[in-house]
Write a protein that holds these residues in place. Sequence first.
Motif, PDB file in Angstrom:
ATOM      1  N   PRO A   4      37.881   2.919  15.504  1.00 47.51           N
ATOM      2  CA  PRO A   4      39.462   2.718  15.823  1.00 47.51           C
ATOM      3  C   PRO A   4      40.030   1.508  14.729  1.00 47.51           C
ATOM      4  O   PRO A   4      38.942   0.718  14.420  1.00 47.51           O
ATOM      5  CB  PRO A   4      39.598   2.120  17.232  1.00 47.51           C
ATOM      6  N   GLU A   5      41.242   1.672  14.151  1.00 41.46           N
ATOM      7  CA  GLU A   5      41.502   0.561  13.263  1.00 41.46           C
ATOM      8  C   GLU A   5      43.046   0.370  13.782  1.00 41.46           C
ATOM      9  O   GLU A   5      43.905   1.212  13.948  1.00 41.46           O
ATOM     10  CB  GLU A   5      41.812   1.247  11.802  1.00 41.46           C
ATOM     11  N   ILE A   6      43.299  -0.916  13.598  1.00 43.76           N
ATOM     12  CA  ILE A   6      44.779  -1.391  13.860  1.00 43.76           C
ATOM     13  C   ILE A   6      45.141  -2.094  12.661  1.00 43.76           C
ATOM     14  O   ILE A   6      44.611  -2.891  12.023  1.00 43.76           O
ATOM     15  CB  ILE A   6      44.713  -2.387  14.997  1.00 43.76           C
ATOM     16  N   ASP A   7      46.507  -1.803  12.178  1.00 46.49           N
ATOM     17  CA  ASP A   7      47.188  -2.355  11.169  1.00 46.49           C
ATOM     18  C   ASP A   7      46.351  -2.388   9.976  1.00 46.49           C
ATOM     19  O   ASP A   7      46.288  -3.208   8.978  1.00 46.49           O
ATOM     20  CB  ASP A   7      47.313  -3.799  11.430  1.00 46.49           C
ATOM     21  N   HIS A   8      45.815  -0.945   9.630  1.00 41.87           N
ATOM     22  CA  HIS A   8      44.969  -0.941   8.269  1.00 41.87           C
ATOM     23  C   HIS A   8      45.829  -0.810   7.361  1.00 41.87           C
ATOM     24  O   HIS A   8      47.030  -0.208   7.321  1.00 41.87           O
ATOM     25  CB  HIS A   8      43.983   0.314   8.317  1.00 41.87           C
ATOM     26  N   GLU A   9      45.525  -1.125   6.093  1.00 41.90           N
ATOM     27  CA  GLU A   9      46.496  -1.246   4.772  1.00 41.90           C
ATOM     28  C   GLU A   9      47.043   0.184   4.380  1.00 41.90           C
ATOM     29  O   GLU A   9      48.157   0.358   4.206  1.00 41.90           O
ATOM     30  CB  GLU A   9      46.036  -1.922   3.636  1.00 41.90           C
ATOM     31  N   ASP A  10      46.029   1.269   4.682  1.00 41.78           N
ATOM     32  CA  ASP A  10      46.777   2.666   4.203  1.00 41.78           C
ATOM     33  C   ASP A  10      47.041   3.588   5.350  1.00 41.78           C
ATOM     34  O   ASP A  10      47.355   4.682   5.221  1.00 41.78           O
ATOM     35  CB  ASP A  10      45.610   3.253   3.347  1.00 41.78           C
ATOM     36  N   GLY A  11      47.266   2.925   6.558  1.00 42.79           N
ATOM     37  CA  GLY A  11      48.000   3.387   7.676  1.00 42.79           C
ATOM     38  C   GLY A  11      47.221   4.226   8.522  1.00 42.79           C
ATOM     39  O   GLY A  11      47.850   4.735   9.416  1.00 42.79           O
ATOM     40  N   ARG A  12      46.000   4.179   8.325  1.00 45.50           N
ATOM     41  CA  ARG A  12      44.894   4.902   9.192  1.00 45.50           C
ATOM     42  C   ARG A  12      44.889   4.554  10.330  1.00 45.50           C
ATOM     43  O   ARG A  12      45.006   3.316  10.637  1.00 45.50           O
ATOM     44  CB  ARG A  12      43.608   5.041   8.378  1.00 45.50           C
ATOM     45  N   HIS A  13      44.600   5.304  11.465  1.00 43.54           N
ATOM     46  CA  HIS A  13      44.359   4.872  12.811  1.00 43.54           C
ATOM     47  C   HIS A  13      43.041   4.761  13.240  1.00 43.54           C
ATOM     48  O   HIS A  13      42.529   4.201  14.293  1.00 43.54           O
ATOM     49  CB  HIS A  13      45.190   5.792  13.785  1.00 43.54           C
ATOM     50  N   TYR A  14      42.033   5.062  12.303  1.00 47.69           N
ATOM     51  CA  TYR A  14      40.611   5.175  12.616  1.00 47.69           C
ATOM     52  C   TYR A  14      39.925   5.459  11.147  1.00 47.69           C
ATOM     53  O   TYR A  14      40.709   5.992  10.402  1.00 47.69           O
ATOM     54  CB  TYR A  14      40.192   6.123  13.607  1.00 47.69           C
ATOM     55  N   THR A  15      38.900   4.943  11.080  1.00 46.18           N
ATOM     56  CA  THR A  15      37.932   5.136   9.939  1.00 46.18           C
ATOM     57  C   THR A  15      36.879   6.376  10.414  1.00 46.18           C
ATOM     58  O   THR A  15      36.197   5.949  11.560  1.00 46.18           O
ATOM     59  CB  THR A  15      37.108   4.143   9.487  1.00 46.18           C
ATOM     60  N   VAL A  16      36.530   7.325   9.961  1.00 47.87           N
ATOM     61  CA  VAL A  16      35.604   8.237  10.249  1.00 47.87           C
ATOM     62  C   VAL A  16      34.461   8.259   9.231  1.00 47.87           C
ATOM     63  O   VAL A  16      34.656   8.496   7.995  1.00 47.87           O
ATOM     64  CB  VAL A  16      36.046   9.666  10.206  1.00 47.87           C
ATOM     65  N   TRP A  17      33.317   7.952   9.822  1.00 47.66           N
ATOM     66  CA  TRP A  17      32.160   7.807   8.775  1.00 47.66           C
ATOM     67  C   TRP A  17      31.316   8.937   9.016  1.00 47.66           C
ATOM     68  O   TRP A  17      30.765   9.235  10.080  1.00 47.66           O
ATOM     69  CB  TRP A  17      31.272   6.487   9.377  1.00 47.66           C
ATOM     70  N   VAL A  18      31.108   9.704   8.021  1.00 50.65           N
ATOM     71  CA  VAL A  18      30.153  10.909   8.177  1.00 50.65           C
ATOM     72  C   VAL A  18      29.088  10.737   7.326  1.00 50.65           C
ATOM     73  O   VAL A  18      28.957  10.338   6.086  1.00 50.65           O
ATOM     74  CB  VAL A  18      30.981  12.147   7.537  1.00 50.65           C
ATOM     75  N   GLY A  49      27.419   8.023   7.021  1.00 45.13           N
ATOM     76  CA  GLY A  49      27.496   6.637   6.568  1.00 45.13           C
ATOM     77  C   GLY A  49      28.477   6.372   5.354  1.00 45.13           C
ATOM     78  O   GLY A  49      28.643   5.335   4.862  1.00 45.13           O
ATOM     79  N   VAL A  50      29.294   7.533   4.995  1.00 46.52           N
ATOM     80  CA  VAL A  50      30.194   7.375   3.911  1.00 46.52           C
ATOM     81  C   VAL A  50      31.673   7.552   4.765  1.00 46.52           C
ATOM     82  O   VAL A  50      31.869   8.404   5.633  1.00 46.52           O
ATOM     83  CB  VAL A  50      30.110   8.744   3.072  1.00 46.52           C
ATOM     84  N   ASP A  51      32.568   6.717   4.094  1.00 45.01           N
ATOM     85  CA  ASP A  51      33.940   6.781   4.993  1.00 45.01           C
ATOM     86  C   ASP A  51      34.695   8.296   4.217  1.00 45.01           C
ATOM     87  O   ASP A  51      35.004   8.277   2.905  1.00 45.01           O
ATOM     88  CB  ASP A  51      34.828   5.589   4.009  1.00 45.01           C
ATOM     89  N   ALA A  52      34.780   9.127   5.234  1.00 43.06           N
ATOM     90  CA  ALA A  52      35.150  10.359   4.922  1.00 43.06           C
ATOM     91  C   ALA A  52      36.776  10.616   5.557  1.00 43.06           C
ATOM     92  O   ALA A  52      37.292  11.791   5.607  1.00 43.06           O
ATOM     93  CB  ALA A  52      34.395  11.395   5.564  1.00 43.06           C
ATOM     94  N   THR A  53      37.292   9.689   5.973  1.00 44.02           N
ATOM     95  CA  THR A  53      38.655   9.453   6.573  1.00 44.02           C
ATOM     96  C   THR A  53      39.921  10.315   5.948  1.00 44.02           C
ATOM     97  O   THR A  53      40.314  11.408   6.586  1.00 44.02           O
ATOM     98  CB  THR A  53      39.298   8.151   6.642  1.00 44.02           C
ATOM     99  N   TRP A  54      39.862  10.213   4.617  1.00 46.64           N
ATOM    100  CA  TRP A  54      40.871  10.907   3.899  1.00 46.64           C
ATOM    101  C   TRP A  54      40.381  12.441   3.403  1.00 46.64           C
ATOM    102  O   TRP A  54      41.176  13.365   3.432  1.00 46.64           O
ATOM    103  CB  TRP A  54      41.634  10.475   2.897  1.00 46.64           C
ATOM    104  N   GLU A  55      39.087  12.510   3.084  1.00 48.67           N
ATOM    105  CA  GLU A  55      38.722  13.785   2.708  1.00 48.67           C
ATOM    106  C   GLU A  55      38.656  14.762   3.645  1.00 48.67           C
ATOM    107  O   GLU A  55      38.790  16.217   3.455  1.00 48.67           O
ATOM    108  CB  GLU A  55      37.001  13.570   2.205  1.00 48.67           C
ATOM    109  N   LEU A  56      38.773  14.401   4.896  1.00 49.37           N
ATOM    110  CA  LEU A  56      38.921  15.384   6.198  1.00 49.37           C
ATOM    111  C   LEU A  56      40.182  15.944   6.162  1.00 49.37           C
ATOM    112  O   LEU A  56      40.480  16.905   6.837  1.00 49.37           O
ATOM    113  CB  LEU A  56      38.668  14.446   7.413  1.00 49.37           C
TER     114      LEU A  56
END
Length: 234
Positions: free
Chosen positions: A71-85, A87-94
């Motif tokens: 879960p993320e709160i007040d992340h700079e790019d507006g995301r509500h969570y970071t998804v690690w796949v 070990g890599v941040d795949a939040t926007w790739e999803l």
Amino acid sequence: MIETTITIDGPAASGKTTVGYELAQKIGYVFLDTGVMYRVATLAALNANIDPQDETAVVQITQTLDFDIEPEIDHEDGRHYTVWVNGVDATWELRKPAVNQNVSAVASYPQVREELVRLQREFADGHATVMVGRDIGTVVLPDAPLKIYLEATPEIRARRRMGDHLQRDYNTVEFEKILADIIRRDRIDSSREHSPLKPADDALIIDTSTLTPEGVLQAMLDAVAERELPILNG
Ligand code: DC
């Protein structure tokens, strides 16, 4: 902790994620968007050069997924969570088009659902949760004390989706294409044999077509108060 579980289901771009996240923030629950899990399975298959139509191979990779939703709160790019796949941040790739195109097929495989539903129930056991998806009130957590179903016309949802995409610089996407994709996904999600998209018999149905996000949130907060669900942050 079934007594502190709220389920929100509805079709793509019905507002579930935006308003579900706001609701969770307001009442101190953890927000879980289960669509992300089906997207992780789809992305993992694509990255491993597995044909999303190859059910056996997709099931296999789903059973060995390495991912984490933070879960993320007040992340700079507006995301509500970071998804690690892996070990890599795949939040926007999803959210990329190839995942959008194939995720409904992946989500229709019973053994994929079985595995991800198991993880979703485990999560709800450990946290007070606002869980968002397609089958949360009907299949995953049918005993939840508050089940919400959001709906809106395909045209309104396509317009919302377009706004989402434009914010993320998907400059080639046109309205008609998005609308066709939403209608296609609605059809697959609602007509699949296992856990089709539909409201639970006792769900509170909110039509978001003519409501602002604040109006939808208020309707949800009223339902929380009416059912006397615990508020955990105030
Ligand atoms: O909400 P979304 O667009 O991120 O969902 C992605 C896909 O996953 C969509 O085709 C429906 C499917 N899904 C599902 O079948 N069950 C859920 N609980 C959540 C999503």
